[in-house]
Design an enzyme around this catalytic site. Structure first.
Site, mmCIF file in Angstrom:
data_model
loop_
_atom_site.group_PDB
_atom_site.id
_atom_site.type_symbol
_atom_site.label_atom_id
_atom_site.label_comp_id
_atom_site.label_asym_id
_atom_site.label_seq_id
_atom_site.Cartn_x
_atom_site.Cartn_y
_atom_site.Cartn_z
ATOM 1 N N HIS A 485 7.639 2.183 20.677
ATOM 2 C CA HIS A 485 8.094 1.587 19.413
ATOM 3 C C HIS A 485 6.992 0.723 18.794
ATOM 4 O O HIS A 485 6.636 0.905 17.620
ATOM 5 C CB HIS A 485 9.343 0.739 19.683
ATOM 6 N N GLU A 486 6.473 -0.205 19.575
ATOM 7 C CA GLU A 486 5.435 -1.095 19.033
ATOM 8 C C GLU A 486 4.166 -0.321 18.688
ATOM 9 O O GLU A 486 3.466 -0.652 17.725
ATOM 10 C CB GLU A 486 5.136 -2.236 20.000
ATOM 11 N N HIS A 489 4.428 1.018 15.215
ATOM 12 C CA HIS A 489 3.987 0.044 14.207
ATOM 13 C C HIS A 489 2.456 0.025 14.137
ATOM 14 O O HIS A 489 1.867 -0.037 13.046
ATOM 15 C CB HIS A 489 4.477 -1.356 14.576
#
Length: 703
Positions: A485-486, A489
């Site tokens: 997820h990170e 980003h």
């Protein structure tokens, strides 16, 4: 073009590595050379140079145009922006009492400067002069977006308000900056202050050995051999999931809820003052409440649209959540004759129920997810999906802590350097904020200092348990998805294209920003991807195919409960930011009102809001709904890959060229349509979660 120079800097500042940074590869920040005494002088000098930049724009005798006003404003204050960004990253990742002592002064100084610029009527007149004739200008799409966003920022900052209202708004903005700092620091300090000493190992029955080893190491650091010390960072989820000691589970659950609740670091008065100020801020700017102000500049547009979205979600998720909760209650009754399932029982019995239902031991999965191997898998995935190479470096780029690793990111085909990636994955209680996040030291775009278009310098931060002598850092499957997820980003920033950093990378509408991150989690569920890194840390055995299938089936097993939980958080956020502050009796009463209508457990102990950094210490106020909003979009986008192949070349290139490269240089819906060739499918998420029939029933009932 505005370019900040050092020529006017006082002699004393020329040795300051923030003002006069050493020549490092690709303009990397000199993180190893920074001392506390460097920050305040650099910020104050940055404010001075930024004001000079703006004065040049205001006094330009030439008629306002895109280059001498809009682009010039974009590039103004580059030194201040760089210094404040470095400080913000250090304050979040590696702070101490000295850093915290100057944090409020720095945050307020930056906000004060921003207020003065964004409320400057003369400056806004120049912006308006360009905006009014925008249709006659030969601007590119990106230039048009920058012009529109610049105009909106001034208007939404109160540039057209009477002077008395501006003065009030300035004070509000400065106070909110100080309160946000106080909120974050209270959470960090309260988290670090907690410590539960265990002297009898029997109290920890059921806990994995890796967790006991971590708590033993914490006790030994305090000089207490033969004991265990439970801390709140990294989050003690293992206690709630594995510990057979119900009393200890209750104690830890309440300790988590009582973070910054009461005592020396009480965030309740901070929250109440913040929501009052935000409400007044919104009214000064012509909006009913803070949510209306925020959402006017989001995809959702209105509070009514968000509440309707949350209502639809609740109509689908609540029946499924209640069914699942009843299963857990029945299981706890059957297993242990539990008279009533409490919040501190749910994770424990839910895990046991899942493991029995799917004949799968979740703890036995961890050896397949060594953090180092997970990162290897991420690098392989990035190369296959987007054609980028990431190579870890040693000693080439300074870091602020020995745990940080720096990767160079290059385009595989061209060899072009497209970014630097800093990975900081281990918890540092008392020094590091809780949670996981992505940030940048530099956004893609033209630098106001060098005048060159420079690539992004990106960070990913997590709070995993640091490896001990006996145990490497072994992740749960949920933590693996957090890493993906990170990294999603990070990819959004690394793959960014464009000239203007305020609208590149993750600088998008807030309810679009989670799409690129949540999208990457999908690949972490697929056998083709897991086969590249999910191998037992001792035997080297690949994670079996039937286990992967069970993991994915298990995810939908409690999808209704998980969906309702996110819906509850979204509604709690909206109630905080739509309620007239004079009607809020207390933090507890407001939470209880939302719990009564949306959640399945009553509040026991403290309040969640006092440590809810997304709402009161971050950028998600009136925006937490965006997690589910963006999840609906990314579920649709990922269908392109399930249909054509996980690394389908054309789909991957389109994904890179649209969602990941374009950032805020175009409207989010236009970017989505460029990727998918159509508007979003509203059923995509419920289909993936196995709740499509529930959604159809909810729709018929509503009709």
């Amino acid at each position: 073009m505005t370019v900040t120079t050092l020529s006017g800097a006082p002699e004393a500042l020329k040795s300051n590595p923030l003002v006069n940074p050493p020549k490092l590869p690709h303009g990397a920040p000199p993180l190893d050379a920074l001392k506390v005494e460097h920050y305040l002088p650099a910020v104050h000098y940055g404010v001075e140079t930024a004001r000079n930049d703006v004065e040049i724009i205001k006094r330009n005798p030439a008629p306002a145009d895109f280059a001498n006003t809009i682009e010039a404003l974009e590039l103004a204050g580059a030194l201040l922006s760089r210094v404040a960004t470095v400080f913000g990253n250090i304050a979040g990742n590696n702070a101490n009492d000295e850093i915290r002592a100057i944090e409020e002064e720095i945050d307020v100084a930056v906000v004060k400067y921003s207020n003065d610029v964004m409320m400057d009527s003369a400056l806004f007149d120049r912006v308006k002069a360009v905006y009014i004739k925008r249709d006659a200008l030969d601007l590119s799409l990106e230039e048009t977006m920058l012009l529109d966003e610049t105009y909106k920022r001034f208007a939404r900052s109160g540039a057209d308000l009477p002077e008395a209202a501006k003065d009030e708004l300035r004070k509000i903005n400065e106070r909110l900056a100080a309160l946000a700092t106080t909120f974050k620091n209270n959470v960090v300090k309260a988290t670090d202050a907690y410590g539960r000493v265990v002297k009898d190992e029997a109290e920890l029955k059921g806990l994995p050995e890796r967790t006991k080893a971590l708590y033993r190491s914490y006790a030994e650091e305090k000089g207490n051999k033969g004991e265990w010390l439970i801390k709140l960072s990294p989050p003690p989820i293992d206690i709630l999931e594995y510990c057979e000691n119900r009393g200890l589970r209750e104690e830890i659950q309440k300790a988590r809820l009582e973070t910054a609740y009461g005592g020396e670091f009480d965030n309740r008065p901070v929250i109440l003052e913040m929501v009052g100020l935000k409400h007044r801020q919104a009214q000064l700017l012509g909006f009913k409440d803070y949510a209306s102000f925020v959402l006017d500049d989001r995809m959702a547009k209105t509070s009514a649209a968000v509440l309707e979205f949350l209502d639809k979600n609740e109509a689908v998720y609540r029946p499924a959540a209640e069914k699942y909760l009843q299963k857990v209650k029945d299981y706890a009754q059957k297993l242990d004759k539990l008279p009533e399932l409490k919040p501190w029982d749910f994770l424990y019995y839910s895990r046991l129920l899942k493991e029995e239902t799917f004949t799968l031991n979740l703890e036995e999965l961890r050896p397949y997810f060594d953090l180092e191997k997970v990162m290897d898998g991420i690098l392989t995935h990035a190369k296959k999906l987007f054609g980028i190479d990431m190579v870890v470096t040693k000693g080439k780029y300074p870091v602020y802590h020995e745990d940080v690793k720096v990767y160079e990111v290059k385009d595989t085909k061209s060899g072009e350097m497209i970014g630097l990636f800093y990975a900081d994955f281990y918890a540092r209680p008392g020094a590091k904020n809780n949670g996981a996040w992505m940030s940048t030291f530099r956004n893609r775009g033209i630098s106001g200092e060098s005048g060159r278009n420079e690539f992004s310098i990106v960070t990913n931060t997590c709070n995993f348990a640091k490896p001990t002598a006996e145990h490497p850092t072994l992740l749960s499957i949920d933590e693996v998805r957090t890493v993906f997820h990170e990294f999603g980003h990070a990819l959004h920033a690394l793959l960014a294209k464009g000239d203007y950093s305020s609208i590149t990378g993750t600088n998008v509408k807030w309810d679009f920003v989670e799409l690129p991150s949540q999208l990457q989690e999908n690949w972490a569920k697929e056998k083709e991807v897991l086969d590249t890194f999910a191998r037992h840390n001792k035997t080297g055995e690949a994670l079996p195919a039937d286990v992967i299938q069970k993991i994915n089936e298990m995810e939908n097993f409690d999808a209704g409960y998980a969906g309702l939980r996110q819906t509850f958080f979204g509604r709690l956020d909206m109630v905080w930011h739509t309620t007239d502050p004079k009607d809020i009796r207390s933090v507890e009463s407001l939470e209880d009102s939302v719990i009564a209508t949306t959640w399945v457990f009553k509040r026991e102990g403290g309040a969640q809001s006092t440590s809810f950094g997304h709402l009161f210490g971050g950028g998600y106020a009136a925006g937490y709904y965006s997690y589910k909003w963006a999840e609906a979009l990314e579920a649709d986008v990922f269908s392109e890959f399930t249909g054509k192949g996980l690394y389908h070349a054309d789909a991957a290139q389109r994904l890179r060229d649209t969602i990941y490269a374009q950032g805020g240089t175009d409207d989010p819906m236009n970017i989505f349509v460029k990727m998918m060739g159509r508007k979003p499918d509203p059923s995509a998420l419920f289909r993936r979660e196995g709740l499509l029939e529930e959604a159809a029933r909810a729709s018929r009932k509503a009709g």
